[in-house]
Write a protein that holds these residues in place. Structure first.
Motif, short mmCIF file in Angstrom:
data_model
loop_
_atom_site.label_atom_id
_atom_site.label_comp_id
_atom_site.label_asym_id
_atom_site.label_seq_id
_atom_site.Cartn_x
_atom_site.Cartn_y
_atom_site.Cartn_z
N ALA A 94 0.66 -1.33 0.13
CA ALA A 94 0.08 0.11 0.01
C ALA A 94 1.06 1.27 0.13
O ALA A 94 0.74 2.31 -0.79
N ASN A 97 2.23 2.22 -3.36
CA ASN A 97 1.28 2.32 -4.29
C ASN A 97 0.88 1.06 -5.18
O ASN A 97 0.60 1.21 -6.48
N GLN A 102 -5.53 -5.41 -4.84
CA GLN A 102 -5.98 -5.02 -5.99
C GLN A 102 -5.88 -6.41 -6.86
O GLN A 102 -6.68 -6.74 -7.62
N THR A 112 -11.00 2.70 -6.53
CA THR A 112 -10.18 3.60 -6.80
C THR A 112 -8.84 3.18 -6.42
O THR A 112 -8.67 2.52 -5.45
N MET A 113 -7.86 3.83 -6.82
CA MET A 113 -6.29 3.37 -6.10
C MET A 113 -6.58 3.67 -4.55
O MET A 113 -6.05 2.90 -3.75
N SER A 114 -7.09 4.74 -4.17
CA SER A 114 -7.34 5.11 -2.66
C SER A 114 -8.13 4.00 -2.09
O SER A 114 -7.76 3.67 -1.03
N GLY A 115 -9.15 3.58 -2.72
CA GLY A 115 -9.88 2.33 -2.11
C GLY A 115 -9.44 1.23 -2.10
O GLY A 115 -9.44 0.28 -1.04
N TRP A 116 -8.28 0.70 -3.25
CA TRP A 116 -7.55 -0.39 -3.14
C TRP A 116 -6.36 -0.32 -1.91
O TRP A 116 -6.20 -1.28 -1.14
N LYS A 117 -5.99 0.85 -1.60
CA LYS A 117 -4.91 0.98 -0.33
C LYS A 117 -5.83 0.94 0.75
O LYS A 117 -5.16 0.21 1.84
N LYS A 118 -6.78 1.44 1.01
CA LYS A 118 -7.52 1.24 2.09
C LYS A 118 -7.77 -0.12 2.50
O LYS A 118 -7.77 -0.70 3.72
#
Length: 183
Positions: A94, A97, A102, A112-118
């Motif tokens: 995470a 990035n 994911q 979104t990328m933010s969602g995948w990181k969360k």
């Protein structure tokens, strides 16, 4: 089928621990894991993913150490360390990035990328929590409590986490996936 096979070593561990003690349970866990992973290796056409390699190698090291040195301390460290490795790997992915969740769930969720990181961080925290629980049961509770938790005590916790994840993320389920199940 894969998930069902992965329970065989736990069942072997539980039965051997109840009948013959922790050292026998380490041997049963080691043998059952090697057999199950041999089946996975054949079914996956000679390939393991990284998680499978980690679990297999650490099982061999910790069960082997337990059996060779006749000390269950090594086996007790197995689950906290595996969970810790998963937590650390997910956090690093995470941070750079490249969230691993994911890769694992891109067909299921549209985030979104933010969602995948969360989501990746949530799983990392879950594995850290599980590692802590495994540590507590292995080193601060009775042998019976440890065997019970190691065998089946973690399952309800995992189910609650996975169900909660799907409840929170249900609006992000890939529509192509729901279309396939509707047909």
């Amino acid at each position: 089928m894969k998930a069902l096979l992965d329970f065989i070593p736990l069942i072997a561990f539980f039965i051997a621990a109840r009948q013959y003690g922790i050292l026998a349970a380490a041997g049963a866990l080691l043998i059952a894991t090697i057999i199950v992973y041999a089946i996975h290796f054949i079914r996956q056409k000679g390939k393991f993913d990284k998680q499978q390699w980690v679990v297999l190698l650490l099982t061999i090291v910790f069960c082997g150490g337990t059996l060779l040195l006749r000390d269950d301390i090594y086996l007790r460290w197995k689950s906290p360390i595996i969970n810790g490795i998963f937590a650390f790997t997910l956090l690093v992915s995470a941070a750079i990035n490249k969230p691993l969740m994911q890769l694992a769930m891109k067909e299921v969720f549209m985030l979104t990328m933010s969602g995948w990181k969360k989501l990746t961080i949530a799983w990392a925290l879950f594995f850290a929590f599980m590692g802590t629980l495994h540590y507590i049961t292995a080193f601060m509770m009775s042998d019976e409590a440890w065997v019970n938790f190691k065998t089946y005590g973690w399952i309800p916790i995992m189910l609650v986490f996975v169900i909660a994840q799907f409840v929170v993320l249900k609006k992000y389920i890939n529509p192509a996936l729901t279309d396939k199940t509707a047909k």
